[in-house]
Design a protein around this motif. Structure first.
Motif, PDB file in Angstrom:
ATOM      1  N   GLY A 154     -10.591  -1.554  -5.787  1.00 50.62           N
ATOM      2  CA  GLY A 154      -9.644  -2.536  -6.297  1.00 50.62           C
ATOM      3  C   GLY A 154      -8.890  -2.052  -7.522  1.00 50.62           C
ATOM      4  O   GLY A 154      -8.789  -2.749  -8.529  1.00 50.62           O
ATOM      5  N   LEU A 156      -5.580  -1.172  -8.038  1.00 53.39           N
ATOM      6  CA  LEU A 156      -4.123  -1.209  -8.019  1.00 53.39           C
ATOM      7  C   LEU A 156      -3.540  -1.306  -9.423  1.00 53.39           C
ATOM      8  O   LEU A 156      -2.496  -0.722  -9.723  1.00 53.39           O
ATOM      9  N   TYR A 157      -4.222  -2.029 -10.309  1.00 52.57           N
ATOM     10  CA  TYR A 157      -3.755  -2.190 -11.683  1.00 52.57           C
ATOM     11  C   TYR A 157      -4.662  -1.481 -12.683  1.00 52.57           C
ATOM     12  O   TYR A 157      -4.746  -1.870 -13.843  1.00 52.57           O
ATOM     13  N   GLY A 189      -7.998  -0.066  -2.366  1.00 54.91           N
ATOM     14  CA  GLY A 189      -7.921  -1.432  -1.863  1.00 54.91           C
ATOM     15  C   GLY A 189      -9.183  -2.247  -2.019  1.00 54.91           C
ATOM     16  O   GLY A 189     -10.112  -1.904  -2.758  1.00 54.91           O
ATOM     17  N   ASP A 190      -9.207  -3.366  -1.302  1.00 55.27           N
ATOM     18  CA  ASP A 190     -10.316  -4.314  -1.303  1.00 55.27           C
ATOM     19  C   ASP A 190     -11.259  -3.999  -0.151  1.00 55.27           C
ATOM     20  O   ASP A 190     -10.857  -3.413   0.861  1.00 55.27           O
ATOM     21  N   GLY A 202     -13.217  -5.851  -4.871  1.00 56.37           N
ATOM     22  CA  GLY A 202     -11.832  -5.410  -4.902  1.00 56.37           C
ATOM     23  C   GLY A 202     -11.130  -5.801  -6.181  1.00 56.37           C
ATOM     24  O   GLY A 202     -11.763  -5.964  -7.232  1.00 56.37           O
ATOM     25  N   LEU A 203      -9.825  -5.949  -6.088  1.00 56.14           N
ATOM     26  CA  LEU A 203      -8.979  -6.265  -7.237  1.00 56.14           C
ATOM     27  C   LEU A 203      -9.307  -7.651  -7.767  1.00 56.14           C
ATOM     28  O   LEU A 203      -9.204  -8.651  -7.055  1.00 56.14           O
ATOM     29  N   SER A 214      -5.001  -7.168  -2.879  1.00 53.83           N
ATOM     30  CA  SER A 214      -4.387  -5.873  -3.175  1.00 53.83           C
ATOM     31  C   SER A 214      -3.139  -5.616  -2.347  1.00 53.83           C
ATOM     32  O   SER A 214      -2.152  -5.065  -2.847  1.00 53.83           O
ATOM     33  N   CYS A 215      -3.181  -6.004  -1.061  1.00 47.60           N
ATOM     34  CA  CYS A 215      -2.009  -5.774  -0.215  1.00 47.60           C
ATOM     35  C   CYS A 215      -0.818  -6.596  -0.676  1.00 47.60           C
ATOM     36  O   CYS A 215       0.305  -6.097  -0.771  1.00 47.60           O
ATOM     37  N   GLU A 217      -0.246  -7.777  -3.625  1.00 49.55           N
ATOM     38  CA  GLU A 217       0.225  -7.229  -4.889  1.00 49.55           C
ATOM     39  C   GLU A 217       1.003  -5.937  -4.661  1.00 49.55           C
ATOM     40  O   GLU A 217       2.015  -5.677  -5.305  1.00 49.55           O
ATOM     41  N   LEU A 218       0.535  -5.119  -3.717  1.00 48.72           N
ATOM     42  CA  LEU A 218       1.210  -3.862  -3.425  1.00 48.72           C
ATOM     43  C   LEU A 218       2.607  -4.102  -2.883  1.00 48.72           C
ATOM     44  O   LEU A 218       3.556  -3.396  -3.247  1.00 48.72           O
TER      45      LEU A 218
END
Length: 313
Positions: A154, A156-157, A189-190, A202-203, A214-215, A217-218
């Motif tokens: 998780g 992404l950030y 990802g998650d 995950g995130l 995550s998706c 947000e992506l």
């Protein structure tokens, strides 16, 4: 899993698993040793693999037995761990005879764990050797151990909203056929339970509570420069089924279905997702059935990597 019988990886003849780690630096090594060598295949679906001798698993190269698979942290720096594995194998008289020396054949893949712990400390030859010594006792475990010590998901950030992951193991027997999975889940990802769809890790949300998707947000940041560098899920399937190198490559590619079922997003250019498949036995089996089973077993190992790990960073 129906009629399948869960077994310990230690019940598989010809396979020993060992770990070594630096818990303060949060990095480590997991080694799979094959007492009598293994026929290897591989599937690489990520865009940034850190690997060593992976072409030994190609059906286009010589059909020589591989003596070990190494799964480690440290990004490309961690490839030095195989030097210690080769030293251990040479000391024990294991390797491909060249006429002048026995050369151990060792494949390795690494996760990126430099964003956690101490980035200046990476798996080295000493840690690779220590993992081989640990394999002598053959007492594998799941969680924050070995190559999974610094694994996270998780991201992404960045690490501020990520969660801890680790090393997962799972093995089953179907009649005489045995199948084991070893995986280090270090995904962008998650991670989900493929049976219920429940998100396992995950995130985290902006306030650190609950989950963000995550998706989703992506999708919102799709036009921004790719800045995701901290990922990779690496693993191995080991079976006592008798298969050719080409068939083991197919088995590895079918195992990738587990990544798709459990991790989202997965296989991005920011990942180095890799799966090895090793045949260490002589049990006759259909490769299609074995590939389907391998994906199921890998899916269970992915869940073990999450459930056995400390979730908070």
């Amino acid at each position: 899993m129906g009629f399948l019988k869960e077994i310990a990886t230690t019940e598989m003849k010809g396979l020993k698993i060992g770990n070594a780690q630096n818990e303060e630096a949060m990095t480590g090594v997991t080694v799979l040793l094959f007492d009598h060598g293994a026929t290897i295949g591989v599937d690489v679906s990520g865009g940034g693999p850190a690997s060593r001798e992976t072409l030994l698993a190609s059906p286009l190269t010589a059909d020589n037995p591989v003596h070990a698979i190494v799964l480690s942290g440290g990004s490309a720096f961690g490839l030095a761990a195989s030097d210690g594995v080769m030293k251990y194998l040479e000391e024990h008289g294991i390797g491909f005879p060249t006429g002048f020396a026995k050369v151990p054949l060792v494949c390795q893949s690494c996760i990126y764990d430099l964003g956690i712990g101490k980035s200046q400390v990476r798996p080295d030859a000493a840690m690779g050797y220590a993992a081989c010594v640990d394999a002598q006792d053959n007492r594998p475990a799941c969680g924050n151990i070995g190559g999974g010590t610094g694994a996270t998901v998780g991201k992404l950030y960045g690490m501020g909203r990520a969660m801890k992951s680790g090393l997962g193991l799972y093995a089953v027997q179907a009649g005489p056929l045995q199948m084991a999975a070893v995986v280090i889940v270090n995904a962008l990802g998650d991670v989900f339970d493929p049976h219920s769809g429940k998100k396992l890790a995950g995130l985290r949300g902006p306030d650190g509570q609950g989950f963000s998707d995550s998706c989703q947000e992506l999708y919102q940041i799709a036009q921004k420069k790719n800045r995701f560098t901290e990922n990779t899920t690496i693993g191995a399937i080991v079976t006592n089924g008798k298969f050719s190198k080409a068939e083991m490559g197919k088995l590895a590619s079918m195992t990738r279905n587990a990544y798709a079922r459990c991790i989202n997003p997965v296989g991005t250019l920011a990942d180095g997702d890799t799966i090895y498949a090793a045949s260490i036995g002589d049990v006759e089996a259909d490769v299609n059935m074995a590939g389907a089973l391998a994906a199921e077993v890998m899916g269970e190992a992915i869940q073990k990597a999450i459930s056995a790990s400390q979730k908070n960073l």
